[in-house]
Scaffold this motif. Structure first.
Motif, PDB file in Angstrom:
ATOM      1  N   ARG A  16       0.906  -1.142  -0.013  1.00 49.44           N
ATOM      2  CA  ARG A  16      -0.010   0.003   0.012  1.00 49.44           C
ATOM      3  C   ARG A  16       1.018   1.201   0.027  1.00 49.44           C
ATOM      4  N   PRO A  17       0.555   2.055  -0.799  1.00 47.26           N
ATOM      5  CA  PRO A  17       1.514   3.459  -0.793  1.00 47.26           C
ATOM      6  C   PRO A  17       1.570   3.936   0.631  1.00 47.26           C
ATOM      7  N   PRO A  18       2.917   4.606   0.820  1.00 50.26           N
ATOM      8  CA  PRO A  18       2.951   5.106   2.179  1.00 50.26           C
ATOM      9  C   PRO A  18       2.310   6.252   2.821  1.00 50.26           C
ATOM     10  N   THR A  19       2.110   6.413   3.795  1.00 46.91           N
ATOM     11  CA  THR A  19       1.392   7.598   4.227  1.00 46.91           C
ATOM     12  C   THR A  19       2.416   8.290   5.308  1.00 46.91           C
ATOM     13  N   SER A  20       1.914   9.541   5.760  1.00 51.10           N
ATOM     14  CA  SER A  20       2.550  10.282   6.781  1.00 51.10           C
ATOM     15  C   SER A  20       2.285   9.304   8.296  1.00 51.10           C
ATOM     16  N   GLU A  21       1.175   8.801   8.235  1.00 51.41           N
ATOM     17  CA  GLU A  21       1.109   7.957   9.496  1.00 51.41           C
ATOM     18  C   GLU A  21       1.583   6.369   9.468  1.00 51.41           C
ATOM     19  N   GLN A  22       1.755   5.919   8.224  1.00 52.69           N
ATOM     20  CA  GLN A  22       2.678   4.720   7.979  1.00 52.69           C
ATOM     21  C   GLN A  22       3.339   5.151   6.799  1.00 52.69           C
ATOM     22  N   PRO A  23       4.675   5.463   7.081  1.00 54.02           N
ATOM     23  CA  PRO A  23       5.810   5.621   6.102  1.00 54.02           C
ATOM     24  C   PRO A  23       6.091   4.328   5.824  1.00 54.02           C
ATOM     25  N   LEU A  24       7.073   4.256   4.766  1.00 52.14           N
ATOM     26  CA  LEU A  24       7.687   3.165   4.237  1.00 52.14           C
ATOM     27  C   LEU A  24       9.044   3.191   5.159  1.00 52.14           C
ATOM     28  N   LYS A  25       9.508   2.193   5.690  1.00 49.36           N
ATOM     29  CA  LYS A  25      10.730   2.403   6.419  1.00 49.36           C
ATOM     30  C   LYS A  25      11.935   1.613   5.820  1.00 49.36           C
ATOM     31  N   LEU A  26      12.809   2.126   5.343  1.00 52.36           N
ATOM     32  CA  LEU A  26      13.902   1.594   4.521  1.00 52.36           C
ATOM     33  C   LEU A  26      15.190   2.169   5.106  1.00 52.36           C
ATOM     34  N   ASN A  27      15.398   1.944   6.544  1.00 52.28           N
ATOM     35  CA  ASN A  27      16.487   2.707   7.100  1.00 52.28           C
ATOM     36  C   ASN A  27      17.054   1.823   8.139  1.00 52.28           C
ATOM     37  N   PHE A  28      16.805   0.377   8.348  1.00 51.59           N
ATOM     38  CA  PHE A  28      17.328  -0.393   9.391  1.00 51.59           C
ATOM     39  C   PHE A  28      17.602  -1.538   8.934  1.00 51.59           C
ATOM     40  N   ASN A  29      17.706  -1.686   7.360  1.00 50.01           N
ATOM     41  CA  ASN A  29      17.980  -3.132   6.769  1.00 50.01           C
ATOM     42  C   ASN A  29      17.186  -4.382   7.337  1.00 50.01           C
ATOM     43  N   GLU A  30      16.043  -4.102   7.488  1.00 48.98           N
ATOM     44  CA  GLU A  30      15.216  -5.200   8.028  1.00 48.98           C
ATOM     45  C   GLU A  30      14.646  -6.025   6.757  1.00 48.98           C
ATOM     46  N   ASN A  31      13.917  -6.934   7.024  1.00 53.36           N
ATOM     47  CA  ASN A  31      13.455  -7.935   5.907  1.00 53.36           C
ATOM     48  C   ASN A  31      11.912  -7.381   5.846  1.00 53.36           C
ATOM     49  N   ASN A  32      11.364  -6.823   4.936  1.00 51.21           N
ATOM     50  CA  ASN A  32      10.106  -6.328   4.947  1.00 51.21           C
ATOM     51  C   ASN A  32       8.977  -7.615   4.364  1.00 51.21           C
ATOM     52  N   GLN A  33       9.538  -8.653   3.953  1.00 50.83           N
ATOM     53  CA  GLN A  33       8.841  -9.724   3.328  1.00 50.83           C
ATOM     54  C   GLN A  33       8.079 -10.433   4.499  1.00 50.83           C
ATOM     55  N   GLY A  34       8.650 -10.166   5.837  1.00 53.75           N
ATOM     56  CA  GLY A  34       7.980 -10.831   6.864  1.00 53.75           C
ATOM     57  C   GLY A  34       8.967 -12.025   7.188  1.00 53.75           C
ATOM     58  N   ILE A  35       8.203 -13.022   7.811  1.00 53.47           N
ATOM     59  CA  ILE A  35       8.832 -13.951   8.328  1.00 53.47           C
ATOM     60  C   ILE A  35       8.271 -15.408   7.706  1.00 53.47           C
ATOM     61  N   SER A  36       8.980 -16.476   8.005  1.00 56.74           N
ATOM     62  CA  SER A  36       8.760 -17.779   7.440  1.00 56.74           C
ATOM     63  C   SER A  36       7.282 -18.035   8.035  1.00 56.74           C
ATOM     64  N   PRO A  37       6.513 -18.922   7.181  1.00 56.41           N
ATOM     65  CA  PRO A  37       5.055 -19.423   7.899  1.00 56.41           C
ATOM     66  C   PRO A  37       5.296 -20.609   8.735  1.00 56.41           C
ATOM     67  N   LEU A  38       6.370 -21.121   8.772  1.00 59.13           N
ATOM     68  CA  LEU A  38       6.872 -22.232   9.823  1.00 59.13           C
ATOM     69  C   LEU A  38       7.085 -21.460  11.018  1.00 59.13           C
ATOM     70  N   ALA A  39       7.898 -20.457  10.981  1.00 61.99           N
ATOM     71  CA  ALA A  39       8.036 -19.712  12.073  1.00 61.99           C
ATOM     72  C   ALA A  39       7.027 -18.921  12.606  1.00 61.99           C
ATOM     73  N   HIS A  40       5.989 -18.539  11.978  1.00 60.26           N
ATOM     74  CA  HIS A  40       4.778 -18.140  12.335  1.00 60.26           C
ATOM     75  C   HIS A  40       3.871 -19.051  12.950  1.00 60.26           C
ATOM     76  N   GLU A  41       3.719 -20.321  12.619  1.00 56.20           N
ATOM     77  CA  GLU A  41       3.108 -21.123  13.202  1.00 56.20           C
ATOM     78  C   GLU A  41       3.829 -21.678  14.437  1.00 56.20           C
TER      79      GLU A  41
END
Length: 366
Positions: A16-41
């Motif tokens: 979703r396009p970023p907003t002032s309330e929910q900016p797109l954070k690209l400053n900490f080298n995180e993985n924006n794809q989330g986590i493994s479904p197995l890890a989630h389980e």
């Protein structure tokens, strides 16, 4: 592991396009794809067990990592993120040297990840900070000279790939130095190892398997695995060094949720492959954009790109402000590189949006 409906339906979320309330954070080298479904389980299942101490999961992750890297379990040290591992190793080696009547110094390239410097500062150890070469790689010759000029214990902290530049050093040259300097402790931070495509690079776990006693490698589940918030890191070293490091760690430093999520993610090779493929696609989109803009960049071997800024923008702070106005948070300041920015990579969809914004901001003429 059989997945629940919740885990099967789990995704990192649609763009979703970023907003002032929910900016797109690209400053900490995180993985924006989330986590493994197995890890989630594993995390969902763990909620029923949080009243138990994590002795068994701690042992199981230790054994799994040992098998994954081909070393003994006694060579694995778990920590609360690789930053804690770095602090522990610097402190342990410095104490051992102090007990032997030797001073200790920390030698590192600059700029680099700040855990090495903060670990030295916490123990009031002198730091030899060696500027990068012109190609933004660590200067192994100058680093080696700083060690040879010191009468005592040197700890070489080398983030490889380096943060913030994303560059690597030639592994053959580094190993030759390691083998020629048995009294120096080489702490190699491989937080971004999975993203490397440079043929000159060899992961240091191979050196641990080969029995090199003066090397310790720090790894993390924060990047490719996306578990940054759970703080799971580890090191691989000789059995003697690992035993020393363990004496400086709190008992079972990783919590139950982190242990179980990391164990599950380690076994989810499909997720790891998808995560890597998506990051490399995102990286390619950024490089293509920079090429169109005619801007230089360091050879990227991580999940971020360190790139030049046009002179008319007035430096990194001005650029960050302009991107923030577009609800995209990028980079931070690095001494001596105010004309450069470190852009963390999001999903390919996020980077399609960001590169369009970059074309607007960076492509503007003075």
């Amino acid at each position: 592991m059989r997945l629940s409906a919740a885990a099967r339906n789990y995704t990192a979320g649609m763009f979703r396009p970023p907003t002032s309330e929910q900016p797109l954070k690209l400053n900490f080298n995180e993985n924006n794809q989330g986590i493994s479904p197995l890890a989630h389980e594993a995390l969902l299942s763990a909620l029923a067990e949080v009243h138990r101490y994590p002795d068994r999961p701690h042992a199981e992750l230790t054994v799994a990592l040992a098998e994954h890297h081909g070393v003994g379990p006694q060579q694995v040290t778990l920590g609360s993120g690789s930053s804690q591992i770095i602090h522990i190793i610097v402190g342990a080696v410095a104490r051992r040297a102090q007990d032997a009547g030797q001073p200790t110094q920390v030698v590192m390239p600059v700029p680099t990840f700040d855990a090495g410097a903060s670990a030295a500062a916490a123990r009031r150890l002198p730091v030899q900070a060696i500027p990068l070469r012109g190609n933004l790689e660590a200067d192994l010759i100058a680093l080696q000279a700083a060690c040879e000029d010191f009468d005592g214990q040197s700890v070489v902290y080398l983030c490889n790939p380096n943060n913030p530049t994303g560059t690597v050093v030639d592994s053959a040259e580094l190993r030759a130095w390691v083998e020629a300097a048995p009294q120096t402790l080489f702490l190699i931070d491989e937080a971004y190892v999975e993203y490397v495509t440079d043929s000159r690079f060899q992961p240091v776990d191979a050196w641990v398997r080969d029995g090199l006693p003066n090397v310790a490698v720090a790894r993390t589940f924060s990047k490719l695995h996306g578990l940054a918030g759970l703080r799971v890191g580890y090191s691989l070293s000789s059995q003697e060094n690992a035993a020393l490091f363990a004496t400086f760690l709190p008992e079972m430093p990783v919590n139950l949720l982190g242990l179980l999520a990391a164990r599950a993610s380690l076994g989810d090779t499909d997720f790891q492959r998808r995560s890597l493929d998506q990051t490399l696609l995102a990286r390619r989109r950024v490089l293509d954009t920079l090429d169109r803009l005619g801007l230089r960049y360091a050879d990227p071997q991580a999940n971020f790109v360190f790139h030049e800024l046009p002179a008319h923008l007035g430096g990194n702070r001005s650029y960050r402000q302009r991107m923030r106005e577009r609800h995209v948070i990028v980079g931070r300041d690095f001494a001596a590189y105010e004309g450069w920015n470190r852009l963390s990579l999001g999903t390919p969809e996020e980077m399609a949006h960001v590169t369009a914004e970059m074309m607007q901001v960076l492509g503007q003429k003075e």
